[in-house]
Enzyme design. Structure first.
Site, PDB file in Angstrom:
ATOM      1  N   GLU A  34      -8.285   3.314  12.872  1.00  0.00           N
ATOM      2  CA  GLU A  34      -8.044   2.347  13.950  1.00  0.00           C
ATOM      3  C   GLU A  34      -7.080   2.920  14.980  1.00  0.00           C
ATOM      4  O   GLU A  34      -7.280   2.750  16.187  1.00  0.00           O
ATOM      5  CB  GLU A  34      -7.513   1.040  13.378  1.00  0.00           C
ATOM      6  N   GLY A  65      -6.011   4.579   5.159  1.00  0.00           N
ATOM      7  CA  GLY A  65      -6.933   5.387   5.949  1.00  0.00           C
ATOM      8  C   GLY A  65      -7.627   4.605   7.042  1.00  0.00           C
ATOM      9  O   GLY A  65      -7.838   5.104   8.146  1.00  0.00           O
ATOM     10  N   VAL A  66      -7.982   3.369   6.755  1.00  0.00           N
ATOM     11  CA  VAL A  66      -8.655   2.548   7.764  1.00  0.00           C
ATOM     12  C   VAL A  66      -7.751   2.302   8.973  1.00  0.00           C
ATOM     13  O   VAL A  66      -8.227   2.209  10.103  1.00  0.00           O
ATOM     14  CB  VAL A  66      -9.179   1.230   7.141  1.00  0.00           C
ATOM     15  N   HIS A  97       0.844  -1.208   0.000  1.00  0.00           N
ATOM     16  CA  HIS A  97       0.000   0.000   0.000  1.00  0.00           C
ATOM     17  C   HIS A  97       0.869   1.244   0.000  1.00  0.00           C
ATOM     18  O   HIS A  97       1.097   1.832   1.059  1.00  0.00           O
ATOM     19  CB  HIS A  97      -0.906   0.005   1.233  1.00  0.00           C
ATOM     20  N   ILE A 144       1.904   4.683   1.623  1.00  0.00           N
ATOM     21  CA  ILE A 144       1.087   5.537   2.483  1.00  0.00           C
ATOM     22  C   ILE A 144       0.322   4.649   3.462  1.00  0.00           C
ATOM     23  O   ILE A 144      -0.019   3.511   3.154  1.00  0.00           O
ATOM     24  CB  ILE A 144       0.117   6.440   1.694  1.00  0.00           C
TER      25      ILE A 144
END
Length: 141
Positions: free
Chosen positions: A60, A55-56, A46, A52
């Site tokens: 978290e 986003g998830v 990723h 990067i």
């Protein structure tokens, strides 16, 4: 809150523990730190060539950081599981990359009968990278 204390309240372990230290916390506010390093497993895919933080995982990390405040609520003792049950108004403004120090901060909007909600944000330096309102439920709350 040092890592040993964090581990008493969070069941997460490597590679899913996303808080390195709770810098400040009281019954209403929290501020925590996550050092973002290139050797974290999600950076392999990723994205190759442009790593990067997903986003998830930023969401978290913000949820895990809230343990600093949630741990001070009546009835929340080590070993009680706290589940993330809702995400509202999530916004991602700029990527988080290896080498960043992610500051996770937020404010408790309410907590009663085992249910809670926090307004949280993730910063690098003074720049906001993400924000969301997160809802929680305490196991057996």
């Amino acid at each position: 809150m040092e890592i040993g204390e964090i581990l008493k309240f969070l069941p997460h372990r490597y590679p899913f523990l996303l808080v390195d230290r709770v810098l400040e916390a009281d019954a209403k506010r929290f501020r925590a730190l996550k050092n973002v390093t290139f050797n974290e497993p999600h950076f392999q895919g990723h994205f190759p060539g442009y790593p990067i933080m997903p986003g998830v995982l930023i969401l978290e990390a913000m949820a895990q950081a809230a343990v600093g405040t949630l741990a001070q609520q009546p009835g929340l003792t080590p070993g009680r599981l706290v589940f993330l049950v809702g995400v509202e108004e999530a916004r991602f403004k700029k990527p988080v990359v290896p080498g960043d120090t992610l500051i996770l901060e937020g404010e408790l909007l309410f907590f009663r009968r085992g249910l809670g909600k926090v307004a949280a944000r993730a910063l690098v330096g003074e720049e906001e990278r993400a924000s969301a309102t997160l809802s929680f439920a305490v196991q057996g709350g």
